[in-house]
Design a protein around this motif. Sequence first.
Motif, PDB file in Angstrom:
ATOM      1  N   THR A 107       0.638  -1.153  -0.017  1.00 47.90           N
ATOM      2  CA  THR A 107       0.127   0.006  -0.163  1.00 47.90           C
ATOM      3  C   THR A 107       0.902   1.308   0.094  1.00 47.90           C
ATOM      4  N   ASP A 108       2.020   1.187   0.559  1.00 52.87           N
ATOM      5  CA  ASP A 108       2.812   2.348   0.657  1.00 52.87           C
ATOM      6  C   ASP A 108       3.506   2.493  -0.884  1.00 52.87           C
ATOM      7  N   GLU A 109       3.603   1.570  -1.779  1.00 53.93           N
ATOM      8  CA  GLU A 109       3.806   2.018  -2.906  1.00 53.93           C
ATOM      9  C   GLU A 109       2.804   2.520  -3.936  1.00 53.93           C
ATOM     10  N   ILE A 110       1.617   2.266  -3.417  1.00 52.07           N
ATOM     11  CA  ILE A 110       0.369   2.984  -4.317  1.00 52.07           C
ATOM     12  C   ILE A 110       0.248   4.318  -3.673  1.00 52.07           C
ATOM     13  N   ARG A 111       0.499   4.364  -2.411  1.00 50.16           N
ATOM     14  CA  ARG A 111       0.458   5.707  -1.834  1.00 50.16           C
ATOM     15  C   ARG A 111       1.258   6.787  -2.453  1.00 50.16           C
ATOM     16  N   THR A 112       2.562   6.128  -2.674  1.00 47.98           N
ATOM     17  CA  THR A 112       3.935   7.044  -3.184  1.00 47.98           C
ATOM     18  C   THR A 112       3.328   7.597  -4.492  1.00 47.98           C
ATOM     19  N   TRP A 113       2.677   6.517  -5.228  1.00 48.52           N
ATOM     20  CA  TRP A 113       2.363   6.731  -6.620  1.00 48.52           C
ATOM     21  C   TRP A 113       1.234   7.437  -6.587  1.00 48.52           C
ATOM     22  N   ALA A 114       0.081   7.578  -5.976  1.00 52.50           N
ATOM     23  CA  ALA A 114      -1.029   8.364  -6.056  1.00 52.50           C
ATOM     24  C   ALA A 114      -0.406   9.867  -5.639  1.00 52.50           C
ATOM     25  N   ARG A 115       0.183  10.193  -4.481  1.00 47.32           N
ATOM     26  CA  ARG A 115       0.684  11.459  -4.308  1.00 47.32           C
ATOM     27  C   ARG A 115       1.537  12.091  -5.381  1.00 47.32           C
ATOM     28  N   ALA A 116       2.385  11.327  -6.038  1.00 50.45           N
ATOM     29  CA  ALA A 116       3.227  11.872  -7.290  1.00 50.45           C
ATOM     30  C   ALA A 116       2.367  12.305  -8.300  1.00 50.45           C
ATOM     31  N   ASN A 117       1.147  11.495  -8.394  1.00 51.09           N
ATOM     32  CA  ASN A 117       0.203  11.609  -9.767  1.00 51.09           C
ATOM     33  C   ASN A 117      -0.932  12.775  -9.134  1.00 51.09           C
ATOM     34  N   GLY A 118      -0.854  13.299  -8.157  1.00 50.18           N
ATOM     35  CA  GLY A 118      -1.902  14.563  -7.834  1.00 50.18           C
ATOM     36  C   GLY A 118      -2.900  13.989  -6.953  1.00 50.18           C
ATOM     37  N   TYR A 119      -3.132  12.795  -6.636  1.00 50.36           N
ATOM     38  CA  TYR A 119      -4.114  12.142  -5.649  1.00 50.36           C
ATOM     39  C   TYR A 119      -3.866  12.488  -4.230  1.00 50.36           C
ATOM     40  N   GLU A 120      -4.990  12.772  -3.444  1.00 45.37           N
ATOM     41  CA  GLU A 120      -4.878  12.945  -2.114  1.00 45.37           C
ATOM     42  C   GLU A 120      -5.242  11.575  -1.442  1.00 45.37           C
ATOM     43  N   VAL A 121      -4.405  10.908  -0.506  1.00 48.59           N
ATOM     44  CA  VAL A 121      -4.527   9.883   0.037  1.00 48.59           C
ATOM     45  C   VAL A 121      -3.829   9.836   1.647  1.00 48.59           C
ATOM     46  N   ASN A 122      -4.578   9.337   2.474  1.00 50.23           N
ATOM     47  CA  ASN A 122      -4.195   9.230   3.843  1.00 50.23           C
ATOM     48  C   ASN A 122      -2.766   8.340   4.132  1.00 50.23           C
ATOM     49  N   ASP A 123      -2.099   8.504   5.143  1.00 51.06           N
ATOM     50  CA  ASP A 123      -0.996   7.586   5.493  1.00 51.06           C
ATOM     51  C   ASP A 123      -1.541   6.359   5.977  1.00 51.06           C
ATOM     52  N   ARG A 124      -2.714   6.152   6.482  1.00 56.01           N
ATOM     53  CA  ARG A 124      -3.256   4.969   6.910  1.00 56.01           C
ATOM     54  C   ARG A 124      -4.544   4.810   6.565  1.00 56.01           C
ATOM     55  N   GLY A 125      -5.181   3.663   6.769  1.00 54.61           N
ATOM     56  CA  GLY A 125      -6.549   3.003   6.528  1.00 54.61           C
ATOM     57  C   GLY A 125      -6.733   2.579   4.939  1.00 54.61           C
ATOM     58  N   ARG A 126      -7.756   2.407   4.435  1.00 59.91           N
ATOM     59  CA  ARG A 126      -8.210   1.874   3.363  1.00 59.91           C
ATOM     60  C   ARG A 126      -7.963   2.879   2.309  1.00 59.91           C
ATOM     61  N   ILE A 127      -7.193   2.428   1.086  1.00 61.17           N
ATOM     62  CA  ILE A 127      -6.983   3.343  -0.164  1.00 61.17           C
ATOM     63  C   ILE A 127      -7.942   3.272  -0.941  1.00 61.17           C
ATOM     64  N   PRO A 128      -8.709   4.434  -1.285  1.00 58.72           N
ATOM     65  CA  PRO A 128     -10.017   4.503  -1.994  1.00 58.72           C
ATOM     66  C   PRO A 128      -9.770   3.690  -3.371  1.00 58.72           C
ATOM     67  N   ALA A 129     -10.952   3.104  -3.729  1.00 63.80           N
ATOM     68  CA  ALA A 129     -10.922   2.329  -4.788  1.00 63.80           C
ATOM     69  C   ALA A 129     -10.704   2.938  -6.173  1.00 63.80           C
ATOM     70  N   THR A 130     -11.100   4.367  -6.241  1.00 64.69           N
ATOM     71  CA  THR A 130     -10.661   4.860  -7.389  1.00 64.69           C
ATOM     72  C   THR A 130      -9.264   5.014  -7.606  1.00 64.69           C
ATOM     73  N   ILE A 131      -8.651   5.303  -6.521  1.00 67.71           N
ATOM     74  CA  ILE A 131      -7.156   5.471  -6.687  1.00 67.71           C
ATOM     75  C   ILE A 131      -6.524   4.016  -7.071  1.00 67.71           C
ATOM     76  N   THR A 132      -6.871   2.858  -6.217  1.00 72.23           N
ATOM     77  CA  THR A 132      -6.455   1.552  -6.759  1.00 72.23           C
ATOM     78  C   THR A 132      -6.585   1.381  -8.167  1.00 72.23           C
ATOM     79  N   ASP A 133      -7.795   1.624  -8.703  1.00 67.52           N
ATOM     80  CA  ASP A 133      -8.325   1.360  -9.982  1.00 67.52           C
ATOM     81  C   ASP A 133      -7.259   2.285 -10.986  1.00 67.52           C
ATOM     82  N   ALA A 134      -7.012   3.463 -10.669  1.00 67.37           N
ATOM     83  CA  ALA A 134      -6.035   4.300 -11.410  1.00 67.37           C
ATOM     84  C   ALA A 134      -4.611   3.640 -11.439  1.00 67.37           C
ATOM     85  N   TRP A 135      -4.174   3.209 -10.424  1.00 70.93           N
ATOM     86  CA  TRP A 135      -2.901   2.594 -10.319  1.00 70.93           C
ATOM     87  C   TRP A 135      -2.765   1.229 -11.097  1.00 70.93           C
ATOM     88  N   LYS A 136      -3.912   0.558 -10.963  1.00 73.68           N
ATOM     89  CA  LYS A 136      -3.972  -0.625 -11.743  1.00 73.68           C
ATOM     90  C   LYS A 136      -3.831  -0.211 -13.421  1.00 73.68           C
TER      91      LYS A 136
END
Length: 227
Positions: free
Chosen positions: A193-222
């Motif tokens: 999840t840390d890898e997905i969070r790092t990618w999300a922040r680098a691509n302009g998404y807002e994501v918390n340090d802990r907890g569930r990653i929103p499905a929209t971000i996970t789908d974008a990563w995939k």
Amino acid sequence: MTTTDDLIRLCPPPTGVPVVDWPAVEQSLGMPLPADYKQLADAYGPGSFCGFLHLYHPLAPTEWVDLTGPMPATIRRQLQHDHDTGTHAVPYDPRQLFAIGVTDNGEYLFWIQEPEHAPGQWDIAVNEARGPRWYTHKGGIADFLLAVLTGREQVPLFPRDLLDHGISFTASPAARSHPQPHQNQPSGRPVSTDEIRTWARANGYEVNDRGRIPATITDAWKQAHST
């Protein structure tokens, strides 16, 4: 004494920093790198300043904060598209901008590669996350960090409370031992999840340090890593 020495006194680096093979890195990138950046990378290794500002490093634990990874080229293509379509004004030729860092809010840091073959003269630019504003620092990355962390220079795009909890550097939990060329994400490899969070922040998404990653971000990563 150098600016890097002043920064080290202000913000002590961690121990056990991995050794970088700079000739191999510069050959991989096809360009020389500023001496102050290499001194910083050698002193601190991969990680973040004040838990906010992540410099790209050739031994970063994920390709999304790797200086030799896909992000610099990806961001340059995005800037070129914005420049060509007029989506956002880009104050510099995108071909002269090389991304070297990202904040937790999604701002990107760049070298302004002018003159192209004089890396010691490259200034620093910061681009607003998901917006058109830019900030330019006349000086290299070590001078920029020292100015920001001492409060001598306030970047309007950064949070006002950036230094409220003190000045610190947090090392990344792990690092690769050598620079690796970017490849598409292998299918079936477990992804943290840390890898997905790092990618999300680098691509302009807002994501918390802990907890569930929103499905929209996970789908974008995939989608970004589909082969």
